[in-house]
Design an enzyme around this catalytic site. Structure first.
Site, PDB file in Angstrom:
ATOM      1  N   LYS A   1       0.851  -1.207   0.000  1.00  0.00           N
ATOM      2  CA  LYS A   1       0.000   0.000   0.000  1.00  0.00           C
ATOM      3  C   LYS A   1       0.881   1.250   0.000  1.00  0.00           C
ATOM      4  CE  LYS A   1      -1.618   1.528   4.103  1.00  0.00           C
ATOM      5  NZ  LYS A   1      -1.323   2.939   4.455  1.00  0.00           N
ATOM      6  N   ASN A   2       1.907   1.251   0.865  1.00  0.00           N
ATOM      7  CA  ASN A   2       2.701   2.479   1.051  1.00  0.00           C
ATOM      8  C   ASN A   2       3.715   2.705  -0.056  1.00  0.00           C
ATOM      9  OD1 ASN A   2       1.180   2.903   3.264  1.00  0.00           O
ATOM     10  ND2 ASN A   2       2.743   2.301   4.756  1.00  0.00           N
TER      11      ASN A   2
ATOM     12  N   CYS B   1      -4.768  12.222  12.413  1.00  0.00           N
ATOM     13  CA  CYS B   1      -5.569  10.999  12.517  1.00  0.00           C
ATOM     14  C   CYS B   1      -5.352  10.458  13.920  1.00  0.00           C
ATOM     15  CB  CYS B   1      -5.140   9.999  11.452  1.00  0.00           C
ATOM     16  SG  CYS B   1      -3.470   9.441  11.710  1.00  0.00           S
TER      17      CYS B   1
ATOM     18  N   ARG C   1       0.349  14.447  12.707  1.00  0.00           N
ATOM     19  CA  ARG C   1       0.813  14.247  11.323  1.00  0.00           C
ATOM     20  C   ARG C   1       1.131  15.598  10.632  1.00  0.00           C
ATOM     21  NH1 ARG C   1      -1.022   8.996   9.928  1.00  0.00           N
ATOM     22  NH2 ARG C   1       0.646   8.981   8.372  1.00  0.00           N
TER      23      ARG C   1
ATOM     24  N   ASP D   1       4.678   0.507  12.026  1.00  0.00           N
ATOM     25  CA  ASP D   1       3.444  -0.109  11.518  1.00  0.00           C
ATOM     26  C   ASP D   1       3.277  -1.554  11.986  1.00  0.00           C
ATOM     27  OD1 ASP D   1       3.587   1.564   8.275  1.00  0.00           O
ATOM     28  OD2 ASP D   1       3.047   2.250  10.284  1.00  0.00           O
TER      29      ASP D   1
ATOM     30  N   ARG E   1      -8.459  -0.373   4.524  1.00  0.00           N
ATOM     31  CA  ARG E   1      -7.539   0.611   3.923  1.00  0.00           C
ATOM     32  C   ARG E   1      -6.210  -0.058   3.560  1.00  0.00           C
ATOM     33  NH1 ARG E   1      -6.682   5.900   7.243  1.00  0.00           N
ATOM     34  NH2 ARG E   1      -5.407   6.172   5.386  1.00  0.00           N
TER      35      ARG E   1
HETATM   36  C1  EPZ Z   1       4.279   6.832   6.116  1.00  0.00           C
HETATM   37  O1  EPZ Z   1       3.500   7.869   6.683  1.00  0.00           O
HETATM   38  C2  EPZ Z   1       3.351   5.629   6.038  1.00  0.00           C
HETATM   39  N1  EPZ Z   1       2.208   5.941   5.183  1.00  0.00           N
HETATM   40  C3  EPZ Z   1       2.868   5.255   7.438  1.00  0.00           C
HETATM   41  O2  EPZ Z   1       2.073   4.073   7.319  1.00  0.00           O
HETATM   42  C4  EPZ Z   1       4.086   4.942   8.304  1.00  0.00           C
HETATM   43  O3  EPZ Z   1       3.674   4.666   9.611  1.00  0.00           O
HETATM   44  C5  EPZ Z   1       5.038   6.153   8.304  1.00  0.00           C
HETATM   45  O4  EPZ Z   1       5.392   6.501   6.951  1.00  0.00           O
HETATM   46  C6  EPZ Z   1       6.318   5.878   9.075  1.00  0.00           C
HETATM   47  O5  EPZ Z   1       6.966   4.768   8.541  1.00  0.00           O
HETATM   48  C7  EPZ Z   1       2.381   5.941   3.831  1.00  0.00           C
HETATM   49  O6  EPZ Z   1       3.478   5.718   3.331  1.00  0.00           O
HETATM   50  C8  EPZ Z   1       1.171   6.243   3.008  1.00  0.00           C
HETATM   51  P1  EPZ Z   1       6.326  10.190   8.259  1.00  0.00           P
HETATM   52  P2  EPZ Z   1       4.089   9.387   6.714  1.00  0.00           P
HETATM   53  O7  EPZ Z   1       6.229  11.466   7.504  1.00  0.00           O
HETATM   54  O8  EPZ Z   1       4.868   9.655   5.490  1.00  0.00           O
HETATM   55  C9  EPZ Z   1       6.704  13.381  11.675  1.00  0.00           C
HETATM   56  C10 EPZ Z   1       0.289   2.641   7.772  1.00  0.00           C
HETATM   57  O9  EPZ Z   1      -0.154   2.133   8.816  1.00  0.00           O
HETATM   58  N2  EPZ Z   1       6.643  14.383  10.588  1.00  0.00           N
HETATM   59  O10 EPZ Z   1       7.550   9.341   8.099  1.00  0.00           O
HETATM   60  O11 EPZ Z   1       2.966  10.290   7.042  1.00  0.00           O
HETATM   61  C11 EPZ Z   1       5.346  12.764  11.916  1.00  0.00           C
HETATM   62  O12 EPZ Z   1       4.581  13.569  12.783  1.00  0.00           O
HETATM   63  C12 EPZ Z   1       0.701   4.091   7.763  1.00  0.00           C
HETATM   64  O13 EPZ Z   1       0.444   2.026   6.685  1.00  0.00           O
HETATM   65  C13 EPZ Z   1       6.898  15.712  10.894  1.00  0.00           C
HETATM   66  O14 EPZ Z   1       7.157  16.065  12.037  1.00  0.00           O
HETATM   67  O15 EPZ Z   1       5.067   9.283   7.964  1.00  0.00           O
HETATM   68  C14 EPZ Z   1       5.672  11.444  12.530  1.00  0.00           C
HETATM   69  O16 EPZ Z   1       5.877  11.627  13.909  1.00  0.00           O
HETATM   70  C15 EPZ Z   1       0.502   4.773   9.113  1.00  0.00           C
HETATM   71  N3  EPZ Z   1       6.819  16.643   9.899  1.00  0.00           N
HETATM   72  C16 EPZ Z   1       7.008  11.076  11.874  1.00  0.00           C
HETATM   73  O17 EPZ Z   1       7.512  12.281  11.272  1.00  0.00           O
HETATM   74  C17 EPZ Z   1       6.525  16.301   8.610  1.00  0.00           C
HETATM   75  O18 EPZ Z   1       6.502  17.191   7.735  1.00  0.00           O
HETATM   76  C18 EPZ Z   1       6.884  10.014  10.797  1.00  0.00           C
HETATM   77  O19 EPZ Z   1       6.066  10.518   9.798  1.00  0.00           O
HETATM   78  C19 EPZ Z   1       6.275  14.941   8.324  1.00  0.00           C
HETATM   79  C20 EPZ Z   1       6.339  14.000   9.323  1.00  0.00           C
END
Ligand code: EPZ
Length: 419
Positions: free
Chosen positions: A22-23, A118, A123, A306, A398
């Site tokens: 998915k990701n 969420c 996020r 995850d 999802r």
């Molecule tokens: C991706 O989300 C995945 N989703 C998530 O999978 C996964 O948990 C996550 O990466 C971490 O591996 C998809 O790829 C669609 P991040 P993403 O930006 O990109 C902080 C699932 O269950 N952050 O790496 O949104 C954020 O708050 C889902 O399949 C900032 O601070 O994750 C978080 O604490 C859930 N500022 C951390 O980074 C930003 O601009 C990780 O977020 C962006 C993120």
């Protein structure tokens, strides 16, 4: 609203095939906006989130052709008529935000609703916007929208304060058509970032270093259509590996890239579970309750956030005490209250949860609060005594293709019933 009913206590046995990631497919579908030619994707998992991002692209003029029987889709973005995807679609799924980089890169402008938070955290998107601004975009926020404008992005050096997966992906997609070279430092190293980069390079992009913490993108003039096979879903694979472990079963999990599930293999083996590695598959054999192990989620190649909820279910029946620390998201313990309704003994202490293993869980009515929490409750239901009913399973739709069918194929007594 549908719910899942499980009669627990069956040892799972047999073979289960993992679907595509998915990701990985979500950013790749967004990246198809970067050229007018048709892009063909194979092994696409037909999930609710995939439908949402396809409807986002459709709403701005892309043509999407779905060949469901063959798990294939084609995307042709030769007739994009808007760079402002509709609010009601973007709000449905955070990953819709991944169209921002491609639209800005190809058309020089994009206006998109700020993605909602969420259940697992606020996020934020500050790192995405930091990257786009560094590339020369004029970014403005207001009325719940973010707008970015720039005729021609210019390559630069960007340091990510956190190796954000989405920010890394959005910046790569913005940089592929920019003038000059962009370097992303402290980039996310997840396999899904590598898959996206391979997809873009097959379109004619020039990206090196994906999978490491430093990614260099040399902007090119334009990109061409391509055909791409999406990598297997390492989190789905880990979920079925945990299902074999929690039910003391013997399961072949097929269509797995072993490198991508190393942390999960290591932790299962630490817990005394037998994991035999094969060609693109693992065999998971568990004879008895697992040993308690500590888990600390980290960005890849660390233990995946995850998989945290799924392992918490497993540790709920382990011998001993396990400390599970969630370092990636600030609120990813929503599954704990529901696991406790099933008899789990878990205490939250800041970003850690202390899990006292119990030798049995009891079936109960529980609610999925998010995608992986839902998976955790299904795993708990598989081992709990009696009947477990998991409500709000739209969260599961999802990210898991036919989880009920796949678990039934392993011998589980599991059904999906509508209201
Ligand atoms: C991706 O989300 C995945 N989703 C998530 O999978 C996964 O948990 C996550 O990466 C971490 O591996 C998809 O790829 C669609 P991040 P993403 O930006 O990109 C902080 C699932 O269950 N952050 O790496 O949104 C954020 O708050 C889902 O399949 C900032 O601070 O994750 C978080 O604490 C859930 N500022 C951390 O980074 C930003 O601009 C990780 O977020 C962006 C993120």
């Amino acid at each position: 609203m549908d719910r899942i009913i499980i009669n627990g206590g069956i040892n799972l046995n047999g073979r289960v095939k993992v679907s595509a990631a998915k990701n990985s497919v979500l950013p790749i579908i967004a990246a198809s906006l970067l050229c007018p030619d048709e892009c063909f994707l194979e092994d696409v998992p037909f999930l609710d989130d995939v439908e949402v991002i396809c409807s986002v692209l459709d709403s701005i003029g892309a043509s999407i052709n779905v060949i469901k029987g063959l798990n294939k889709i084609s995307i042709k973005a030769d007739n994009i008529n808007s760079t402002e995807p509709p609010y009601d679609l973007v709000r449905k799924m955070r990953a819709s935000f991944l169209v921002m980089g491609p639209l800005l890169s190809r058309f020089g402008r994009v206006k998109i609703s700020l993605p909602g938070g969420c259940n697992i955290g606020t996020r934020p998107i500050d790192l995405h916007l930091k990257g786009l601004s560094a590339l020369g975009a004029e970014v403005s926020l207001g009325h719940g929208y973010v707008e970015a404008i720039c005729n021609k992005l210019k390559g630069c050096k960007i340091y990510l304060d956190f190796p954000s997966v989405g920010a890394t992906e959005n910046i790569i997609m913005a940089a592929v058509l920019a003038d000059g070279e962009t370097t992303i430092q402290n980039a996310a190293e997840e396999p899904e970032v590598v898959d996206l980069s391979n997809f873009l390079n097959s379109m004619g992009a020039n990206i090196v270093g994906a999978g490491t913490d430093t990614i260099k993108i040399l902007g090119v003039k334009d990109l061409k259509g391509t055909t791409h096979q999406v990598i297997p879903d390492r989190i789905e694979a880990g979920t079925y590996m945990a299902a074999a472990a929690i039910t003391q079963g013997d399961v072949f999990v097929e269509n797995v890239i072993l490198e991508h599930v190393r942390p999960v293999i290591a932790k299962l083996q630490e817990a005394g579970v037998t994991v035999i590695e094969g060609q693109n598959k693992v065999r998971v054999i568990s004879r008895g309750l697992p040993r308690a192990v500590d888990i600390k989620t980290m960005p890849y190649p660390g233990f995946p956030t995850d998989m945290q909820a799924q392992f918490m279910a497993l540790m709920s029946i382990a011998r001993g005490t396990s400390i599970i620390t969630e370092t990636v998201f600030e609120n990813r313990f929503m599954h704990i209250t529901e696991l406790k309704r099933m008899g789990a003994d878990i205490k939250v202490d800041g970003r850690s949860a202390v899990v006292e293993g119990r030798n049995r869980l009891t079936g109960a009515k529980v609610k999925a609060t998010d995608l992986r929490a839902g998976a955790s409750l299904v795993l708990a239901g598989l081992v709990a005594e009696g009947i477990t009913e998991v409500f709000d399973i739209h969260h599961l739709d999802r990210g898991y293709v036919d989880i009920v069918g796949k678990l039934r194929g392993l011998g589980a007594k599991i059904d999906r019933v509508g209201e």
